[in-house]
Motif scaffolding. Structure first.
Motif, mmCIF file in Angstrom:
data_model
loop_
_atom_site.group_PDB
_atom_site.id
_atom_site.type_symbol
_atom_site.label_atom_id
_atom_site.label_comp_id
_atom_site.label_asym_id
_atom_site.label_seq_id
_atom_site.Cartn_x
_atom_site.Cartn_y
_atom_site.Cartn_z
ATOM 1 N N ASN A 84 -90.459 29.397 8.930
ATOM 2 C CA ASN A 84 -91.735 30.120 8.991
ATOM 3 C C ASN A 84 -92.427 29.982 10.341
ATOM 4 O O ASN A 84 -93.664 29.989 10.432
ATOM 5 C CB ASN A 84 -92.674 29.668 7.867
ATOM 6 N N PHE A 85 -91.637 29.869 11.393
ATOM 7 C CA PHE A 85 -92.169 29.674 12.744
ATOM 8 C C PHE A 85 -91.251 30.344 13.759
ATOM 9 O O PHE A 85 -90.026 30.333 13.615
ATOM 10 C CB PHE A 85 -92.252 28.173 13.040
ATOM 11 N N ALA A 86 -91.861 30.939 14.799
ATOM 12 C CA ALA A 86 -91.093 31.510 15.897
ATOM 13 C C ALA A 86 -91.840 31.303 17.201
ATOM 14 O O ALA A 86 -93.084 31.288 17.240
ATOM 15 C CB ALA A 86 -90.858 33.001 15.667
ATOM 16 N N CYS A 87 -91.081 31.147 18.292
ATOM 17 C CA CYS A 87 -91.683 30.954 19.604
ATOM 18 C C CYS A 87 -90.840 31.652 20.663
ATOM 19 O O CYS A 87 -89.630 31.846 20.503
ATOM 20 C CB CYS A 87 -91.803 29.458 19.935
ATOM 21 N N ALA A 88 -91.494 32.032 21.753
ATOM 22 C CA ALA A 88 -90.810 32.677 22.874
ATOM 23 C C ALA A 88 -91.671 32.504 24.121
ATOM 24 O O ALA A 88 -92.828 32.060 24.046
ATOM 25 C CB ALA A 88 -90.571 34.158 22.585
ATOM 26 N N ASN A 89 -91.103 32.863 25.277
ATOM 27 C CA ASN A 89 -91.836 32.672 26.529
ATOM 28 C C ASN A 89 -92.612 33.917 26.954
ATOM 29 O O ASN A 89 -92.986 34.049 28.116
ATOM 30 C CB ASN A 89 -90.901 32.198 27.650
ATOM 31 N N GLY A 111 -97.094 32.961 29.342
ATOM 32 C CA GLY A 111 -95.753 32.372 29.221
ATOM 33 C C GLY A 111 -95.439 31.794 27.865
ATOM 34 O O GLY A 111 -94.483 31.016 27.724
ATOM 35 N N VAL A 112 -96.201 32.151 26.825
ATOM 36 C CA VAL A 112 -95.902 31.619 25.497
ATOM 37 C C VAL A 112 -96.421 32.565 24.413
ATOM 38 O O VAL A 112 -97.496 33.156 24.534
ATOM 39 C CB VAL A 112 -96.515 30.207 25.301
ATOM 40 N N GLY A 113 -95.629 32.707 23.371
ATOM 41 C CA GLY A 113 -96.028 33.435 22.169
ATOM 42 C C GLY A 113 -95.532 32.692 20.949
ATOM 43 O O GLY A 113 -94.394 32.228 20.908
ATOM 44 N N LEU A 114 -96.408 32.513 19.947
ATOM 45 C CA LEU A 114 -96.066 31.784 18.727
ATOM 46 C C LEU A 114 -96.414 32.633 17.515
ATOM 47 O O LEU A 114 -97.394 33.383 17.528
ATOM 48 C CB LEU A 114 -96.830 30.462 18.653
#
Length: 547
Positions: free
Chosen positions: A428-433, A470-473
């Motif tokens: 239930n979590f995602a991250c990217a730059n 530089g970040v997305g959650l």
């Protein structure tokens, strides 16, 4: 001329030799990698649907009508694979029978077997041959539809593969390159089915006895390889559809219970893995081969989705729309059916889960987390042109009837697809730059600084997003009431002291650590609650499921 051909050949050898495409050399490497028995769902071993050997199709179904209404072409063009489908549909309706038989009787194979390429300029006949096998077995014992003369011409001329020697080599490559998966399956299933027809109808010699000549043993081993090792051309459009057709043809027409059970298990496994990656019979996974298709953001281009929509419609009386009619027609006419367990898995997600699917050395992992009404799908990783891998954006799929990626919550790496490592997904979590891409139809229920909270009522899902430089959650939480200020404030407070470019305090799981600029051979997630994870997805097992 000889030097030019030799130069091309050596160039191909060098390019493939230094690439990740080791599939093309020697035996199947995936079975060496995945040595242990895969842990799967009990529904995979349920063969109850196979007890029904035939399906009494509706002759006036729209899929059959679509092809039956087409005129019979005057001649077959290599690129026109609809030719055999048109004839199949017309015989299914008992329409223009005389013209269909006349057309079959004058045809010759219009190309050679195997992949078309630099050393085999006229190949790809396998795509038609496997459909000829269906026409033979569906109508070969119905002389009022398929006349004996046309049937014999079909067997003796139009279906070429037969005998006791399987061929897994790409034509024109000096026996150096392995043939592609879909061509091996189509060619060898055609061989098996022609052998079986000849042995049962005219020729009982050893060459056509699949049990005694080794073909059945070879086929069982090949099916087991695919079951244990998975597919090199995983999720490929269009090749996964043609591989499914070949296996469905073998399931439908083999007279060996051993073969039928083996291919039934493999087809069931493919359906099960699809169920983990999809919601409402749509998905957007990473894949291998034909990278140019990665720019297509519509979900209905996936051949396996069209195949499963046919099967679900047949099983439940639903009316899912189908785009890929070429795969739908064959599926509709053949005999593979969904069992009750797989049908439920496809249509219902009763609890949350997290799953990792490994694809071996130099592959891309598939990572999914889902629950009632949603699936969060990692986009995977591109590992150079020679890997033939295509990555997608990490995407949240909802049971909202949306059929286009641009209308979904998404995350992706910086730059274009060749630069992406979109493996930053956990439970239930995602991250990217890069920042979260929010679809236009969604407006935040609550917004505080870089944080936004959304609600998807159909899925009863709260969607929390954080977007910074530089970040997305993205964080997901099931709720019947939607997000409120208290829940968002707690999420913010729990993470105030953390550098969100490196860590996130995930409710119920602890601190998730990640490297948003991970190399292409490493999972973006690095630690869960302080414990290191195995980031080397080249070494991941076939399926690892947590529920």
């Amino acid at each position: 001329m000889l030097n030019q051909s030799l130069s091309k050949f050596l160039t191909c050898v060098f390019i493939l030799g230094i690439s990740s495409c080791t599939y093309y050399f020697g035996p199947n490497k995936l079975t060496r990698h995945f040595k242990s028995e895969i842990v799967t769902n009990p529904a995979v071993y349920d063969y109850s649907a196979s007890n029904k050997n035939e399906f009494n199709y509706n002759k006036h179904d729209s899929i059959i009508e679509f092809y039956s209404a087409m005129p019979i072409p005057e001649k077959h063009e290599i690129v026109d694979r609809d030719f055999v489908r048109i004839l199949l549909a017309k015989l299914a309706q008992g329409r223009e029978v005389e013209q269909v038989n006349a057309s079959i009787a004058k045809l010759k194979p219009w190309a050679g077997h195997g992949s078309t390429g630099p050393f085999n300029k006229s190949g790809d006949y396998d795509f038609s041959e496997i459909s000829w096998c269906s026409l033979l077995y569906l109508f070969g014992d119905k002389p009022e539809l398929l006349y004996p003369e046309a049937r014999d011409h079909l067997v003796n001329v139009l279906i070429g593969n037969s005998g006791d020697k399987p061929n897994t080599i790409m034509p024109g490559t000096g026996r150096l390159f392995r043939e592609t998966e879909n061509h091996i399956l189509m060619g060898e299933v055609s061989r098996y089915l022609k052998n079986q027809w000849l042995y049962e109808h005219s020729d009982t010699s050893l060459a056509f006895d699949n049990k005694r000549n080794g073909i059945e043993k070879w086929m069982l081993n090949h099916l087991d390889e695919k079951y244990r090792g998975g597919f090199f051309e995983f999720n490929s459009n269009p090749y996964s559809g043609y591989s499914f057709q070949a296996m469905n043809s073998l399931f439908s027409f083999s007279h060996s219970d051993t073969i039928k059970h083996a291919v039934n298990k493999l087809l069931n496994e493919l359906v099960y893995e699809y169920s983990l990656s999809s919601i409402d019979l749509k998905r957007y996974p990473p894949y291998r081969r034909q990278m140019w298709r990665a720019s297509n953001t519509e979900f209905n281009w996936d051949p396996v989705s069209s195949i499963l929509r046919v099967l679900v419609n047949r099983k439940t009386g639903s009316s899912y729309a189908i785009r890929e009619r070429q795969h739908a027609l064959i599926t509709y006419l053949l005999h593979y059916n969904l069992n009750d367990g797989l049908t439920k898995l496809l249509l219902e997600k009763k609890s949350t889960y997290y799953v990792e699917l490994g694809h071996g050395r130099k592959g891309s992992p598939e990572i999914y987390t889902g629950g009632p009404g949603y699936v969060l799908s990692a986009g995977g990783v591109h590992r150079g042109k020679l890997s033939q891998l295509a990555a997608h954006t990490t995407i949240l799929l909802l049971n909202d009837k949306v059929m286009h990626a641009d209308s979904c919550f998404r995350l992706c790496g910086k730059g274009k697809m060749p630069n992406w490592n979109n493996t930053g997904v956990y439970e239930n979590f995602a991250c990217a730059n890069q920042q979260v891409i929010i679809p236009a139809q969604y407006k935040p229920v609550i917004e505080k600084g870089s944080w936004k909270a959304f609600y998807a009522p159909a899925a009863q899902l709260c969607i929390y997003t954080y977007s910074g430089t530089g970040v997305g959650l993205m964080v997901l939480n099931s709720s019947s009431t939607g997000p409120d200020e208290k829940s968002l404030n707690k999420l913010i407070d729990d993470n105030t002291a953390l550098n969100l470019k490196k860590q996130f305090n995930l409710p119920g799981k602890g601190i998730i650590s990640y490297c948003l600029h991970s190399p292409k051979n490493k999972w973006v997630i690095t630690k869960v609650n302080g414990k290191k994870v195995d980031r080397r997805y080249d070494k991941w097992q076939r399926i690892k499921l947590e529920e």
